[in-house]
Design a protein around this motif. Sequence first.
Motif, PDB file in Angstrom:
ATOM      1  N   ASP A  89       0.830  -1.205   0.000  1.00  0.00           N
ATOM      2  CA  ASP A  89       0.000   0.000   0.000  1.00  0.00           C
ATOM      3  C   ASP A  89       0.869   1.260   0.000  1.00  0.00           C
ATOM      4  O   ASP A  89       0.742   2.105   0.891  1.00  0.00           O
ATOM      5  N   HIS A  92       1.812   6.122  -3.732  1.00  0.00           N
ATOM      6  CA  HIS A  92       1.432   6.523  -5.088  1.00  0.00           C
ATOM      7  C   HIS A  92       0.153   5.836  -5.565  1.00  0.00           C
ATOM      8  O   HIS A  92      -0.428   6.268  -6.570  1.00  0.00           O
ATOM      9  N   LEU A  93      -0.318   4.813  -4.853  1.00  0.00           N
ATOM     10  CA  LEU A  93      -1.599   4.208  -5.203  1.00  0.00           C
ATOM     11  C   LEU A  93      -2.776   5.099  -4.817  1.00  0.00           C
ATOM     12  O   LEU A  93      -3.912   4.854  -5.238  1.00  0.00           O
ATOM     13  N   HIS A  94      -2.505   6.146  -4.054  1.00  0.00           N
ATOM     14  CA  HIS A  94      -3.577   6.987  -3.517  1.00  0.00           C
ATOM     15  C   HIS A  94      -3.516   8.442  -3.961  1.00  0.00           C
ATOM     16  O   HIS A  94      -4.484   9.174  -3.756  1.00  0.00           O
ATOM     17  N   ASN A  96      -3.825  10.224  -6.527  1.00  0.00           N
ATOM     18  CA  ASN A  96      -4.835  10.817  -7.418  1.00  0.00           C
ATOM     19  C   ASN A  96      -6.269  10.521  -6.987  1.00  0.00           C
ATOM     20  O   ASN A  96      -7.215  10.802  -7.724  1.00  0.00           O
ATOM     21  N   LYS A  97      -6.415   9.965  -5.787  1.00  0.00           N
ATOM     22  CA  LYS A  97      -7.749   9.649  -5.295  1.00  0.00           C
ATOM     23  C   LYS A  97      -8.330  10.832  -4.525  1.00  0.00           C
ATOM     24  O   LYS A  97      -7.684  11.360  -3.618  1.00  0.00           O
ATOM     25  N   PRO A  98      -9.531  11.255  -4.879  1.00  0.00           N
ATOM     26  CA  PRO A  98     -10.163  12.355  -4.127  1.00  0.00           C
ATOM     27  C   PRO A  98     -10.337  11.973  -2.659  1.00  0.00           C
ATOM     28  O   PRO A  98     -10.694  10.839  -2.335  1.00  0.00           O
ATOM     29  N   PHE A 100      -8.103  11.571  -0.355  1.00  0.00           N
ATOM     30  CA  PHE A 100      -7.051  10.781   0.283  1.00  0.00           C
ATOM     31  C   PHE A 100      -6.523  11.505   1.516  1.00  0.00           C
ATOM     32  O   PHE A 100      -6.123  12.662   1.456  1.00  0.00           O
ATOM     33  N   ASP A 101      -6.522  10.823   2.649  1.00  0.00           N
ATOM     34  CA  ASP A 101      -6.064  11.383   3.920  1.00  0.00           C
ATOM     35  C   ASP A 101      -4.607  10.985   4.123  1.00  0.00           C
ATOM     36  O   ASP A 101      -4.311   9.895   4.614  1.00  0.00           O
ATOM     37  N   ARG A 102      -3.716  11.865   3.722  1.00  0.00           N
ATOM     38  CA  ARG A 102      -2.283  11.564   3.779  1.00  0.00           C
ATOM     39  C   ARG A 102      -1.804  11.341   5.210  1.00  0.00           C
ATOM     40  O   ARG A 102      -0.968  10.471   5.462  1.00  0.00           O
ATOM     41  N   TRP A 105      -2.741   7.859   6.378  1.00  0.00           N
ATOM     42  CA  TRP A 105      -1.887   6.881   5.709  1.00  0.00           C
ATOM     43  C   TRP A 105      -0.499   6.879   6.336  1.00  0.00           C
ATOM     44  O   TRP A 105       0.073   5.804   6.582  1.00  0.00           O
TER      45      TRP A 105
END
Length: 253
Positions: A89, A92-94, A96-98, A100-102, A105
């Motif tokens: 996980d 970079h898998l996330h 471009n996702k609207p 996304f809670d960095r 993560w």
Amino acid sequence: MSSTLAGPLTDHCFTSVAHSGTPKGESITIAGVPTYLSAPQASAASAVETVILYFSDVFGPFYINAQLVQDYYASQGFTVVGIDYFFGDPVHLHLNKPGFDRSTWRTKSVEQARASVPKWVDGVKEMFGTNVKYCAVGFCFGAPYVFQVAATDMLSCAAVAHPTSLTEELLRASKVPLLFSCAETDSAFPATFRRQVEDILVEKKATYYFQIFSGVSHGFGTRGDPEVETERWAKEECQRAMVGWFKRFTSSK
């Protein structure tokens, strides 16, 4: 003196230009942790001599840029193992996702790394034994884990590029020669922190090497743009220096 010597992850930590190439390594599991393994082509006919523990940035050891760097070390005669403390996980898998809670993560990933690194390091030692030499290298997110291992008697030397989350306690506990590859522009590891690190290493009478590249920013060691000459040269010179550092302290000559 502040106990913080490299700050937390910044926006630069989450940007990358994907490089091109064909990975030569394979995916294995060590102590239950996914691992990228890249070995010299001649390894089947000769014994392993030096193992490099690779602690990746937030893009993980299976990101193409990281695979190519690990393969480069292998081409220079090292066996390389890259821990995937993201367990499939990487960030970079996330990106471009609207929504996304960095932060969430990151918290999850740090907890996973803290739990998995010690058992993974033990697994590496069990896999390769005590008759080989070990080095460690870390980029960004991976730097503090390099220093954790450098505080033991396992390593011959260590190297980090554009580190984050480095504390004075971790630095002082290191027992091995250290290479720092640094960017002119780095909000996580600015010049003020670099100079504090150098002061401590001088005080410790440690063996160390700093390289500082102008015209590049945090992440250049693995994620710079190869179409930009300054960034390409800095990345390549960073990796050449690390290979030279590893060879200096593992050579039998």
